[in-house]
Design a protein around this motif. Structure first.
Motif, PDB file in Angstrom:
ATOM      1  N   LEU A  90      -7.673 -86.550 -52.848  1.00 35.55           N
ATOM      2  CA  LEU A  90      -6.995 -87.936 -52.830  1.00 35.55           C
ATOM      3  C   LEU A  90      -7.351 -88.294 -51.350  1.00 35.55           C
ATOM      4  O   LEU A  90      -7.498 -89.593 -50.809  1.00 35.55           O
ATOM      5  N   ALA A  91      -7.498 -87.466 -50.010  1.00 35.53           N
ATOM      6  CA  ALA A  91      -7.962 -87.775 -48.826  1.00 35.53           C
ATOM      7  C   ALA A  91      -9.398 -88.396 -48.921  1.00 35.53           C
ATOM      8  O   ALA A  91      -9.490 -89.407 -48.215  1.00 35.53           O
ATOM      9  N   LEU A  92     -10.244 -87.859 -49.604  1.00 40.48           N
ATOM     10  CA  LEU A  92     -11.619 -88.578 -49.983  1.00 40.48           C
ATOM     11  C   LEU A  92     -11.526 -90.028 -50.714  1.00 40.48           C
ATOM     12  O   LEU A  92     -12.147 -90.942 -50.167  1.00 40.48           O
ATOM     13  N   VAL A  93     -10.683 -90.174 -51.518  1.00 38.53           N
ATOM     14  CA  VAL A  93     -10.201 -91.275 -52.041  1.00 38.53           C
ATOM     15  C   VAL A  93      -9.633 -92.663 -50.988  1.00 38.53           C
ATOM     16  O   VAL A  93     -10.157 -93.427 -50.876  1.00 38.53           O
ATOM     17  N   SER A  94      -8.935 -91.862 -50.022  1.00 38.85           N
ATOM     18  CA  SER A  94      -8.408 -92.785 -49.130  1.00 38.85           C
ATOM     19  C   SER A  94      -9.528 -93.319 -48.033  1.00 38.85           C
ATOM     20  O   SER A  94      -9.562 -94.366 -47.685  1.00 38.85           O
ATOM     21  N   LEU A  95     -10.360 -92.355 -47.549  1.00 42.94           N
ATOM     22  CA  LEU A  95     -11.680 -92.692 -47.058  1.00 42.94           C
ATOM     23  C   LEU A  95     -12.479 -93.659 -47.653  1.00 42.94           C
ATOM     24  O   LEU A  95     -12.779 -94.528 -46.950  1.00 42.94           O
ATOM     25  N   ASP A  96     -12.547 -93.694 -48.782  1.00 47.81           N
ATOM     26  CA  ASP A  96     -13.434 -94.593 -49.549  1.00 47.81           C
ATOM     27  C   ASP A  96     -12.751 -95.897 -49.392  1.00 47.81           C
ATOM     28  O   ASP A  96     -13.400 -97.047 -49.279  1.00 47.81           O
ATOM     29  N   ALA A  97     -11.249 -95.932 -49.624  1.00 49.44           N
ATOM     30  CA  ALA A  97     -10.814 -97.104 -49.635  1.00 49.44           C
ATOM     31  C   ALA A  97     -10.868 -97.857 -48.231  1.00 49.44           C
ATOM     32  O   ALA A  97     -10.992 -99.090 -48.059  1.00 49.44           O
ATOM     33  N   GLY A 201      -6.101 -92.820 -63.335  1.00 44.77           N
ATOM     34  CA  GLY A 201      -4.937 -93.573 -62.858  1.00 44.77           C
ATOM     35  C   GLY A 201      -4.332 -93.283 -61.360  1.00 44.77           C
ATOM     36  O   GLY A 201      -4.349 -94.159 -60.550  1.00 44.77           O
ATOM     37  N   LEU A 202      -4.286 -91.988 -61.061  1.00 41.43           N
ATOM     38  CA  LEU A 202      -4.001 -91.683 -59.781  1.00 41.43           C
ATOM     39  C   LEU A 202      -5.064 -92.369 -58.624  1.00 41.43           C
ATOM     40  O   LEU A 202      -4.527 -92.496 -57.736  1.00 41.43           O
ATOM     41  N   VAL A 203      -6.156 -92.016 -58.977  1.00 43.95           N
ATOM     42  CA  VAL A 203      -7.265 -92.410 -58.006  1.00 43.95           C
ATOM     43  C   VAL A 203      -7.134 -94.060 -57.930  1.00 43.95           C
ATOM     44  O   VAL A 203      -7.263 -94.744 -56.720  1.00 43.95           O
ATOM     45  N   SER A 204      -6.907 -94.820 -59.022  1.00 47.29           N
ATOM     46  CA  SER A 204      -6.922 -96.095 -59.030  1.00 47.29           C
ATOM     47  C   SER A 204      -5.597 -96.670 -58.056  1.00 47.29           C
ATOM     48  O   SER A 204      -5.466 -97.718 -57.417  1.00 47.29           O
ATOM     49  N   ALA A 205      -4.369 -96.082 -58.329  1.00 47.58           N
ATOM     50  CA  ALA A 205      -3.110 -96.385 -57.720  1.00 47.58           C
ATOM     51  C   ALA A 205      -3.569 -95.944 -56.159  1.00 47.58           C
ATOM     52  O   ALA A 205      -2.922 -96.855 -55.395  1.00 47.58           O
ATOM     53  N   LEU A 206      -4.096 -94.857 -55.817  1.00 51.17           N
ATOM     54  CA  LEU A 206      -4.217 -94.597 -54.191  1.00 51.17           C
ATOM     55  C   LEU A 206      -4.957 -95.931 -53.712  1.00 51.17           C
ATOM     56  O   LEU A 206      -4.573 -96.108 -52.736  1.00 51.17           O
ATOM     57  N   VAL A 207      -6.163 -95.938 -54.258  1.00 54.35           N
ATOM     58  CA  VAL A 207      -7.152 -96.904 -53.894  1.00 54.35           C
ATOM     59  C   VAL A 207      -6.342 -98.471 -53.488  1.00 54.35           C
ATOM     60  O   VAL A 207      -6.457 -98.984 -52.602  1.00 54.35           O
ATOM     61  N   ASN A 208      -5.594 -98.705 -54.622  1.00 50.74           N
ATOM     62  CA  ASN A 208      -4.992 -99.989 -54.602  1.00 50.74           C
ATOM     63  C   ASN A 208      -3.994 -99.912 -53.462  1.00 50.74           C
ATOM     64  O   ASN A 208      -3.539-101.035 -52.785  1.00 50.74           O
ATOM     65  N   LEU A 209      -3.419 -98.687 -53.281  1.00 45.98           N
ATOM     66  CA  LEU A 209      -2.132 -99.053 -52.125  1.00 45.98           C
ATOM     67  C   LEU A 209      -2.851 -98.873 -50.795  1.00 45.98           C
ATOM     68  O   LEU A 209      -2.091 -99.662 -50.043  1.00 45.98           O
TER      69      LEU A 209
END
Length: 320
Positions: A90-97, A201-209
């Motif tokens: 999830l931290a990597l997803v946040s860095l991607d966003a 779903g979780l990845v998309s939600a975090l990226v959108n947030l």
């Protein structure tokens, strides 16, 4: 069937559905297919898949511990051994966003301070920074796919082991009350829903947030008046989202129960087909299956009506 007609299950057959949620759509590879807009299976792609080496990885799951009784099962406690890897993903997803949000900011710098001021140096600096961030983001996405894909598959493997072990401990009275098809649904459809949540779903939600908060903060800093005007859409959006969440949750529960009935009826019908034929009750079996299938169709259509109202309304607010 003749032995020569059997198809090995080690790899998806050419033409198999590789989209998320479809057959053969497990793993973050399916998520990557979704992000690239879907890949059509071609003979060349099928040949490359066939040429891949066999999977020799191990899930690194303590199956003996997972199969022990859990009288007070809690999902958060169950995530314990996998929590660190999931948080890293999830931290990597946040860095991607964040890297995605940096792109428009660099374009703005290049245009306002470079092109408008006829400064080629600023343009080159902004362009090089953009390319650097893009390359770093590529590495982040690669690591994200590996970490989240492996972690979610390990978690789902452990959950299947736990559910199956629990089914083995249940008494005969439970299996007298429950149809085998309904039990199978718990092991397949319900866990597949959790798989979609963890892998897409979780990845998309975090990226959108992260994108929503990042864009909002940037807008307030750059143009407070514009931020105030655009925030007018937030109250009706929040109300519509709350309405959709409550209705869709109820609709999903109904659909979940009815697909269990469909699977149960299908399993019982197939296992008892000889009896049905012996007593000439094929027509009755078909009518019963049509009835439960119609109930499931009605539940799905009800959920689709909610989607057909909510998402166009969100687009409507966006256009306004």
């Amino acid at each position: 069937a003749d032995a020569s007609e059997l198809v090995p299950m080690a790899a998806p057959a050419p033409g198999a559905n590789l989209r998320p949620g479809g057959p053969g759509g497990g793993g973050m590879g399916a998520g990557m297919v979704m992000m690239t807009g879907g890949l059509a299976m071609t003979p060349e792609l099928a040949a490359k898949i066939e040429a891949l080496p066999p999977t020799i990885d191990r899930p690194a799951v303590d199956e003996k511990a997972e199969s022990l009784p859990s009288p007070e099962f809690r999902f958060w406690r169950f995530l314990g051994p996998y929590r660190l890897a999931l948080l890293l993903g999830l931290a990597l997803v946040s860095l991607d966003a964040v890297a995605t949000l940096a792109g428009p900011a660099l374009v703005r710098v290049g245009l306002d301070d470079g092109v408008s001021e006829s400064s080629l140096k600023v343009v080159w600096i902004a362009a090089c920074a953009f390319v650097s961030i893009t390359l770093v983001d590529w590495v982040i996405m690669w690591a994200q796919a590996r970490v989240l894909g492996r972690s979610s598959e390990r978690l789902l493997h452990a959950l299947r082991v736990k559910v199956f072990a629990h089914l083995q401990r249940l008494g005969l009275d439970y299996y007298e009350r429950e149809m085998a098809g309904r039990v199978m649904t718990r092991m397949t459809t319900d866990i597949d829903s959790l798989q979609q949540l963890l892998q897409t779903g979780l990845v998309s939600a975090l990226v959108n947030l992260v994108s929503f908060v990042g864009v909002g903060v940037a807008l307030v800093i750059m143009n407070p008046k514009l931020a105030l005007v655009t925030s007018i859409a937030i109250p009706p959006l929040a109300l519509a989202t709350n309405w959709f969440r409550r209705r869709s949750s109820a609709a999903y529960e109904v659909a979940r129960e009815r697909i269990a009935a469909v699977n149960a009826n299908l399993q019982e019908g197939l296992s008892g087909v000889r009896v049905s034929q012996a007593f000439a009750q094929e027509g009755r079996s078909v009518r019963e299956f049509e009835s439960v299938s119609r109930d499931y169709l009605d539940a799905r259509l009800g959920a689709q009506r909610l989607v057909a109202v909510y998402f166009p309304f969100v687009e409507f607010l966006s256009e306004i």
